[in-house]
Scaffold this active site. Structure first.
Site, PDB file in Angstrom:
ATOM      1  N   CYS A 174      35.340 -34.489 -11.844  1.00 21.62           N
ATOM      2  CA  CYS A 174      34.932 -35.864 -12.808  1.00 21.62           C
ATOM      3  C   CYS A 174      35.791 -37.026 -11.757  1.00 21.62           C
ATOM      4  O   CYS A 174      34.534 -37.249 -11.036  1.00 21.62           O
ATOM      5  CB  CYS A 174      36.497 -35.405 -13.020  1.00 21.62           C
ATOM      6  N   ASP A 231      28.387 -33.059 -22.203  1.00 19.63           N
ATOM      7  CA  ASP A 231      29.528 -34.423 -21.755  1.00 19.63           C
ATOM      8  C   ASP A 231      29.440 -35.284 -22.526  1.00 19.63           C
ATOM      9  O   ASP A 231      28.690 -35.925 -21.854  1.00 19.63           O
ATOM     10  CB  ASP A 231      29.569 -33.833 -20.805  1.00 19.63           C
ATOM     11  N   HIS A 263      32.884 -32.065 -20.930  1.00 19.63           N
ATOM     12  CA  HIS A 263      32.759 -33.135 -19.402  1.00 19.63           C
ATOM     13  C   HIS A 263      34.363 -31.608 -19.061  1.00 19.63           C
ATOM     14  O   HIS A 263      34.960 -31.469 -20.059  1.00 19.63           O
ATOM     15  CB  HIS A 263      33.436 -34.129 -20.374  1.00 19.63           C
TER      16      HIS A 263
END
Length: 294
Positions: A174, A231, A263
């Site tokens: 991330c 995502d 994600h």
């Protein structure tokens, strides 16, 4: 950023960054959180638990410019030297998931070090709201500061943790995936970077002046980019554009997109976890490291 070339010191320097301003508060977090982040609505039962058998693993304090920085280190027992992986956390801090990732890497033969890069900006162990974390911690952390902290962690890993300074890589998730791209553009002696769904765009500010996409053509190490086709926050087109920009500059980016993965598909403690994509990505990551002499 300072330019040095002694084999274990930082090499390179990312254009556009200023010397990191140090927090007037010093370190807000002087030790790591216990357990998992509070900033997730539920914790999934499938969270992986990697034991410490055959490892030296636990919390450490890493010398930084303004004092000891908390972090987590896991490495095999024995004399080493072991190749070093700098583990870059998500926005949630070095909690049990990141610690477990370090142990997984140690089981594969690496000295994995995860410094708490947000220790000066806020106490992530008590924060429950993602928007608050982004506003009060992430947005206030200068890129030059955490890059210097990673350099400090690399130096410490070599000096105090049986690390091999000639074999250095990084892996992040991330926001940490964004960090992989920027750190690869900063450090010329990096052997490899593995970015798990790191954002390529975002707002540019005085303390965060360049996006990961901006520096794609400047990376000094090959990158394995692992992204989710589902995502909603990171368009696949933005990752493809970064890959193409890197390749046009003669750089190496291997992009793998898991079409149905959202994600956070590697985050086994969250509902976003997708076992098949996570396991395939992990196998690719370890193979990529080996292929780059790590």
């Amino acid at each position: 950023m300072e330019h040095r070339d002694d084999g274990t010191r930082p090499l390179g320097g990312l254009d556009g960054l200023q010397t990191a301003p140090l927090s007037r508060r010093g370190f807000v977090m002087t030790s790591l959180m216990t357990g998992l982040t509070l900033a997730t609505p539920s914790v999934s039962a499938q969270a992986i638990q990697t034991d410490g058998a055959g490892l030296v693993a636990g919390e450490v304090h890493i010398p930084a410019r303004d004092g000891p920085m908390p972090g987590y280190r896991a490495m095999p027992e024995g004399a080493g030297p072991f190749p070093v992986i700098l583990v870059i956390e998500e926005i949630f801090g070095v909690h049990d998931y990141i610690k477990d990732v370090c142990r997984r890497l140690a089981k594969a033969g690496y000295c994995a070090v995860a410094p708490e890069l947000y220790a000066r900006e806020g106490d992530l162990s008590s924060m429950t709201d993602v928007k608050t974390i982004l506003r009060d911690v992430i947005a206030k952390t200068p890129d030059a500061q955490w890059i210097a902290d990673l350099d400090a962690a690399a130096t410490w890993a070599v000096a105090a943790s049986n690390g091999d300074g000639a074999r250095l890589a990084t892996m992040g998730w991330c926001r940490g995936g964004r960090g992989v791209w920027l750190y690869a553009a900063h450090r010329r002696d990096l052997k490899a970077g593995i970015a798990w769904y790191g954002p390529l765009g975002g707002e540019r500010t005085d303390i965060q002046p360049r996006t990961a996409g901006d520096v794609a053509g400047e990376i000094n190490a090959p990158i394995l980019a692992l992204y989710g086709g589902a995502d909603t926050g990171i368009p696949v087109a933005s990752v493809e554009a970064a890959r193409d920009r890197a390749r046009a500059a003669g750089k190496s980016v291997d992009l793998v997109v898991y079409p149905d993965a959202p994600h956070g598909f590697h985050a086994d403690y969250r509902p976003s976890y997708r076992a098949a994509a996570a396991e395939d990505g992990w196998a690719r990551a370890l193979a990529f490291l080996k292929a780059k002499a790590m």
